[in-house]
Scaffold this motif. Structure first.
Motif, PDB file in Angstrom:
ATOM      1  N   VAL A  31      11.072  12.927  17.273  1.00 47.36           N
ATOM      2  CA  VAL A  31      10.614  13.857  18.300  1.00 47.36           C
ATOM      3  C   VAL A  31      11.283  13.466  19.613  1.00 47.36           C
ATOM      4  CG1 VAL A  31       8.590  14.652  19.592  1.00 47.36           C
ATOM      5  CG2 VAL A  31       8.417  14.220  17.134  1.00 47.36           C
ATOM      6  N   ASP A  32      11.842  14.444  20.304  1.00 52.27           N
ATOM      7  CA  ASP A  32      12.479  14.218  21.596  1.00 52.27           C
ATOM      8  C   ASP A  32      11.411  13.885  22.631  1.00 52.27           C
ATOM      9  OD1 ASP A  32      13.374  15.352  24.372  1.00 52.27           O
ATOM     10  OD2 ASP A  32      15.245  15.095  23.225  1.00 52.27           O
ATOM     11  N   ALA A  33      11.578  12.782  23.343  1.00 53.51           N
ATOM     12  CA  ALA A  33      10.580  12.324  24.312  1.00 53.51           C
ATOM     13  C   ALA A  33      10.398  13.309  25.470  1.00 53.51           C
ATOM     14  CB  ALA A  33      10.970  10.952  24.847  1.00 53.51           C
ATOM     15  N   GLN A  34      11.456  14.006  25.830  1.00 49.37           N
ATOM     16  CA  GLN A  34      11.369  14.926  26.966  1.00 49.37           C
ATOM     17  C   GLN A  34      10.755  16.263  26.581  1.00 49.37           C
ATOM     18  OE1 GLN A  34      15.419  15.025  28.370  1.00 49.37           O
ATOM     19  NE2 GLN A  34      15.060  13.307  29.777  1.00 49.37           N
ATOM     20  N   THR A  35      11.157  16.797  25.431  1.00 47.58           N
ATOM     21  CA  THR A  35      10.670  18.133  25.054  1.00 47.58           C
ATOM     22  C   THR A  35       9.446  18.080  24.137  1.00 47.58           C
ATOM     23  OG1 THR A  35      12.069  18.275  23.084  1.00 47.58           O
ATOM     24  CG2 THR A  35      13.018  19.048  25.181  1.00 47.58           C
ATOM     25  N   GLY A  36       9.238  16.948  23.466  1.00 48.66           N
ATOM     26  CA  GLY A  36       8.112  16.834  22.535  1.00 48.66           C
ATOM     27  C   GLY A  36       8.332  17.574  21.238  1.00 48.66           C
ATOM     28  N   THR A  37       9.582  17.943  20.956  1.00 51.90           N
ATOM     29  CA  THR A  37       9.885  18.684  19.732  1.00 51.90           C
ATOM     30  C   THR A  37      10.891  17.904  18.883  1.00 51.90           C
ATOM     31  OG1 THR A  37      11.705  19.903  20.753  1.00 51.90           O
ATOM     32  CG2 THR A  37       9.515  20.910  20.875  1.00 51.90           C
ATOM     33  N   SER A  38      11.005  18.343  17.643  1.00 55.18           N
ATOM     34  CA  SER A  38      11.963  17.744  16.715  1.00 55.18           C
ATOM     35  C   SER A  38      12.720  18.863  16.029  1.00 55.18           C
ATOM     36  CB  SER A  38      11.232  16.914  15.650  1.00 55.18           C
ATOM     37  OG  SER A  38      12.114  16.552  14.610  1.00 55.18           O
TER      38      SER A  38
END
Length: 190
Positions: A31-38
């Motif tokens: 999961v991307d720390a900035q966007t919260g998505t994967s």
């Protein structure tokens, strides 16, 4: 699985998608720390270690293998294989996600769907299909048991033996030398 699993019981929640470079493989996509998505899709696998086999390979080297029960809550491509490899304990015999050469005398992955259950798409009824452990995989466990012994990981010996018999669908599990190593490192034989 390769190695001793720690913790011996758990839940893996890690998104899976196509590997960004090796397109024939799947991978855990963080999961991307900035966007919260994967870029991956949600994937959840529960596992429980039933036994650990401490054995010697044909080369004479010591090796450890864990016999686990896995429950899939999602159905991603290669989900068990990817999650196990991500934990640094690939499926035994998996040359795509694990060791590039077989470490045991086995012509395939040590992976078997003992029980599948699903809702029938037309009737909505639950369908359950079971299959005993095939002879080639049973033979691998027999050889590993002959070289050393199986170590009881969690629970009581009767509970473990019942679980192994359920998975194997055989009485051969009674031939395994079971013991438990408690928190103080003391061995208790069963």
């Amino acid at each position: 699985m390769e190695g001793r699993i720690d913790p011996p019981k758990g839940r893996i929640t890690a998104p899976i998608g196509r590997h960004p470079v090796e397109r024939k493989r799947q991978a855990v996509l963080p999961v991307d720390a900035q966007t919260g998505t994967s870029a991956g899709r949600a994937a959840v696998t529960e596992y429980e270690t039933l036994a650990i086999y401490d054995t010697r390979l044909v080369s004479g080297l010591a090796a450890h293998f864990s016999f686990i029960r896995a429950i899939l809550h999602t159905g991603r491509t290669h989900q068990i294989r990817v999650h196990c490899a991500w934990m640094k304990h690939p499926v035994v015999g998996d040359t795509l996600y694990g060791y590039k050469r077989q470490r045991l005398a086995l012509d395939r992955h040590f992976l078997h769907a003992h029980k599948l259950s699903f809702k029938h798409p037309k009737t909505g009824e639950m369908v359950e299909i079971t299959s005993p452990l095939p002879p080639d995989l049973t033979a691998v466990l027999d050889r590993a048991s002959d070289r050393r012994d199986a170590v009881l990981v969690a629970g009581e010996s009767n509970k473990l033996m019942a679980a192994i018999r359920q998975v194997f669908d055989t009485e051969q599990a009674t031939q395994v030398d079971l013991h438990h190593v408690d928190q103080d490192g003391q061995r208790r034989d069963y």
